[in-house]
Design a protein around this motif. Structure first.
Motif, short mmCIF file in Angstrom:
data_model
loop_
_atom_site.label_atom_id
_atom_site.label_comp_id
_atom_site.label_asym_id
_atom_site.label_seq_id
_atom_site.Cartn_x
_atom_site.Cartn_y
_atom_site.Cartn_z
N ARG A 1 -11.54 8.66 4.54
CA ARG A 1 -10.36 9.10 3.80
C ARG A 1 -9.17 8.19 4.12
NH1 ARG A 1 -9.78 13.16 0.63
NH2 ARG A 1 -7.80 14.18 0.21
N TYR A 2 -8.44 7.84 3.07
CA TYR A 2 -7.30 6.94 3.22
C TYR A 2 -6.14 7.45 2.35
CZ TYR A 2 -10.65 3.78 5.35
OH TYR A 2 -11.61 3.23 6.17
N THR A 3 -4.93 7.00 2.73
CA THR A 3 -3.74 7.30 1.96
C THR A 3 -3.15 6.00 1.43
OG1 THR A 3 -3.25 9.23 3.36
CG2 THR A 3 -1.45 8.37 2.00
N ILE A 4 -2.91 5.97 0.12
CA ILE A 4 -2.30 4.81 -0.52
C ILE A 4 -0.85 5.17 -0.85
CG2 ILE A 4 -2.41 3.18 -2.44
CD1 ILE A 4 -5.38 3.86 -2.71
N ILE A 5 0.08 4.32 -0.42
CA ILE A 5 1.50 4.63 -0.59
C ILE A 5 2.22 3.45 -1.24
CG2 ILE A 5 3.68 5.17 0.59
CD1 ILE A 5 2.08 6.44 2.82
N ILE B 1 15.85 10.98 -10.31
CA ILE B 1 16.08 10.07 -9.18
C ILE B 1 17.42 9.36 -9.40
CG2 ILE B 1 15.19 8.06 -7.96
CD1 ILE B 1 12.40 8.91 -9.08
N GLU B 2 18.24 9.35 -8.37
CA GLU B 2 19.56 8.74 -8.47
C GLU B 2 19.53 7.27 -8.09
OE1 GLU B 2 21.91 10.31 -9.86
OE2 GLU B 2 20.92 12.28 -9.88
N ALA B 3 20.50 6.50 -8.56
CA ALA B 3 20.62 5.09 -8.21
C ALA B 3 20.75 4.93 -6.70
CB ALA B 3 21.82 4.47 -8.92
N GLY B 4 19.97 4.01 -6.14
CA GLY B 4 20.01 3.76 -4.70
C GLY B 4 19.01 4.58 -3.92
N GLN B 5 18.37 5.55 -4.56
CA GLN B 5 17.42 6.42 -3.85
C GLN B 5 16.11 5.68 -3.59
OE1 GLN B 5 16.85 10.22 -5.70
NE2 GLN B 5 15.13 10.78 -4.39
N ILE B 6 15.62 5.75 -2.36
CA ILE B 6 14.32 5.18 -1.98
C ILE B 6 13.34 6.34 -1.79
CG2 ILE B 6 13.06 3.83 -0.27
CD1 ILE B 6 15.61 2.29 0.29
N PHE B 7 12.15 6.20 -2.35
CA PHE B 7 11.17 7.29 -2.27
C PHE B 7 9.76 6.71 -2.19
CE2 PHE B 7 12.13 6.25 -6.63
CZ PHE B 7 10.90 6.24 -7.29
N GLU B 8 8.80 7.58 -1.91
CA GLU B 8 7.40 7.18 -1.81
C GLU B 8 6.55 7.97 -2.80
OE1 GLU B 8 6.12 7.77 2.19
OE2 GLU B 8 6.94 5.85 2.90
N ILE B 9 5.56 7.30 -3.38
CA ILE B 9 4.52 7.93 -4.19
C ILE B 9 3.21 7.67 -3.46
CG2 ILE B 9 3.36 8.01 -6.42
CD1 ILE B 9 6.23 8.88 -6.62
N SER B 10 2.44 8.72 -3.18
CA SER B 10 1.22 8.52 -2.40
C SER B 10 0.06 9.33 -2.97
CB SER B 10 1.45 8.93 -0.94
OG SER B 10 1.73 10.31 -0.86
N ILE B 11 -1.14 8.83 -2.70
CA ILE B 11 -2.37 9.57 -3.04
C ILE B 11 -3.31 9.50 -1.85
CG2 ILE B 11 -2.27 9.25 -5.55
CD1 ILE B 11 -4.28 6.95 -5.21
N GLU B 12 -4.10 10.53 -1.68
CA GLU B 12 -5.17 10.52 -0.68
C GLU B 12 -6.50 10.41 -1.41
OE1 GLU B 12 -5.03 13.79 1.98
OE2 GLU B 12 -3.02 13.33 2.73
N ILE B 13 -7.36 9.50 -0.92
CA ILE B 13 -8.66 9.29 -1.57
C ILE B 13 -9.77 9.27 -0.53
CG2 ILE B 13 -7.64 7.96 -3.48
CD1 ILE B 13 -8.83 5.43 -2.05
N ASP B 14 -10.95 9.62 -0.97
CA ASP B 14 -12.18 9.36 -0.21
C ASP B 14 -12.77 8.09 -0.80
OD1 ASP B 14 -12.04 11.66 1.42
OD2 ASP B 14 -12.80 12.88 -0.23
N ALA B 15 -12.83 7.03 -0.02
CA ALA B 15 -13.17 5.70 -0.54
C ALA B 15 -14.67 5.53 -0.72
CB ALA B 15 -12.61 4.62 0.39
N TRP B 16 -15.23 6.24 -1.68
CA TRP B 16 -16.67 6.12 -1.96
C TRP B 16 -16.93 4.92 -2.87
CZ3 TRP B 16 -19.81 8.26 1.20
CH2 TRP B 16 -19.52 9.50 1.80
N LEU B 17 -16.62 3.75 -2.35
CA LEU B 17 -16.86 2.50 -3.06
C LEU B 17 -17.95 1.73 -2.33
CD1 LEU B 17 -13.15 1.42 -3.61
CD2 LEU B 17 -14.72 2.20 -5.39
N ALA B 18 -18.68 0.90 -3.07
CA ALA B 18 -19.67 0.03 -2.45
C ALA B 18 -18.96 -1.11 -1.73
CB ALA B 18 -20.63 -0.51 -3.49
#
Length: 456
Positions: A330-334, A375-392
């Motif tokens: 499991r990993y988090t992408i941000i 979202i206001e001007a100057g605001q810093i934020f994060e968008i994230s997802i958690e995945i189970d990396a079932w890739l070959a």
């Protein structure tokens, strides 16, 4: 395999005359007749009762034997006009088109078919047009009918066919006749998934046998996974040519940029933000420098940067940043983002692609049902997802993007991050996903099914 280019275009252009009404067409014909009588030479710069629309402008390229070339472009970019000129159903206004060998084409759905004829009669008619004798067509008819797989409808008039049945028969006829060049203009989009897979198998077989293929599609995955080279058209001009994965990035930009441009996309990267000093964020200069340091070596980036991605990173379950992933963990992408202007109704997401440019996974806050507040001007934020990396095991690329209303891209970073997946020793090397398989063998004791057992 012949080394002669089966198709060569040199400065090909196509101009259409657009008249406001039928009377203007008559006036122009009279004017042209009068000019011929006095010996005047007509040229496109002269005024007339029409306006000019250039569907193609100064297009040059060559197609190599056995090469599959994908053609990308927005609607109205000139793709279909180009293919009709190459197929010989349309004459260019200027320029030259050199072709060698047999060229077959899947253009508009149903083109080349007589709706009153049966499927069988249309097969023989089309084969005759393409230069096959009736004897040769009879010899190949069973193969054509089997590939089309439309059953008894082969003996029914074409006008009773569905669009899918018509495409099946057209594809079977055009590909069974051993063409030197096959032109496909979005015809496969009407077929079902099973038949599309069957068609691509046939296309690969033809390409391996030396057939050159021109393939038009809006499906980027099909172009990147099947074609050796891609061409990008915009407003009748060839604006990019190269590896399908590279050209597809420019195509995405042409689709989602706020104002599409006609100059080559490679010269349009990293455009400055349009200044709006009264609303601009005080962190703009600082964060821009930080963001530029994070740009991946092979990244392709576009957008107006009203919202800007500062960093994209992957973290393991211990919070450690990594670009080496163990399959199944499991990993988090941000993505860390800054708004330079006030934003409402933001759409933010991620796409994971393999090294051939095929989309394997994609998500946005819209598809996930998550609303992002104003979202206001100057605001810093994060968008994230958690995945189970079932890739070959293999190499993968991450895209992060933020868009506003009507899909206008604020910041789209294609191939922003390159990561590697390991630990799938039980899978074929061609696998792209890991389904966590458990293979098992069970012996079934049944003497009745023993083959080759000695008598007595």
């Amino acid at each position: 395999m012949s080394l002669i280019s089966p198709i060569k275009l040199q400065s090909v252009s196509k101009c259409y005359r657009i008249y406001k009404n039928p009377q203007d067409r008559f006036k122009q014909a009279f004017l042209n007749h009068w000019r011929r009588m006095i010996g005047a030479v007509e040229n496109h710069a002269e005024a007339g009762y029409y306006r000019e629309h250039w569907a193609l402008r100064d297009v040059s390229f060559e197609l190599q034997p056995g090469e599959a070339v994908g053609i990308l472009g927005r609607n109205g970019a000139g793709k279909s006009t180009l293919l009709q000129i190459i197929a010989g159903t349309l004459a260019p206004t200027s320029g030259t088109v050199e072709t060698t060998g047999r060229i077959t084409a899947l253009l508009e759905l149903g083109s080349g078919f007589n709706p009153e004829f049966t499927g069988c009669e249309n097969v023989f008619m089309n084969a005759g047009i393409l230069g096959l004798s009736r004897k040769d067509t009879e010899r190949r008819f069973d193969e054509i009918a089997a590939f089309a797989d439309i059953g008894d409808f082969i003996d029914q008039p074409i006008k009773t066919y569905s669009s899918g049945m018509m495409m099946r028969l057209a594809f079977a006829v055009q590909t069974v006749l051993d063409p030197d060049v096959l032109i496909v203009d979005e015809a496969l989009s009407v077929g079902d998934a099973k038949f599309q897979e069957k068609c691509f198998r046939k296309l690969r077989t033809l390409r391996e046998g030396g057939t050159s293929i021109l393939f038009v599609s809006h499906d980027i995955n099909s172009v990147t996974s099947f074609c050796d080279r891609a061409l990008l058209f915009d407003a009748g001009q060839l604006i990019d040519s190269g590896k399908p994965t590279d050209v597809s990035k420019a195509y995405i930009e042409s689709l989602y940029s706020e104002s599409p441009k006609k100059s080559p996309p490679r010269a349009r990267e990293n455009l400055p933000i349009e200044a709006e000093p009264e609303r601009a964020s005080p962190v703009q200069t600082i964060t821009r420098d930080a963001a530029e340091e994070k740009v991946a070596q092979d990244e392709y980036r576009f957008g107006n940067r009203k919202v800007e991605i500062l960093e994209v990173a992957i973290f393991d379950n211990k919070g450690k940043q990594t670009e080496l992933l163990a399959s199944g963990n499991r990993y988090t992408i941000i993505q860390t983002v800054v708004a330079h202007f006030p934003v409402i109704d933001l759409a933010s997401g991620f796409i994971i692609r393999n090294k051939r440019g095929v989309d394997l996974f994609g998500i946005t806050n819209k598809t996930a049902g998550v609303e992002i507040p104003r979202i206001e001007a100057g605001q810093i934020f994060e968008i994230s997802i958690e995945i189970d990396a079932w890739l070959a095991a293999g190499d993968y690329f991450l895209q992060a993007a933020n868009a506003g209303e009507n899909g206008v891209q604020y910041d789209c970073r294609i191939d922003a991050l390159h990561f590697v997946v390991i630990d799938t020793p039980t899978l074929f090397t061609t696998s792209i996903v890991n389904l966590n398989p458990k293979l098992r063998f069970d012996s079934i004791k049944n003497e009745q099914h023993t083959m080759g057992a000695p008598d007595g």
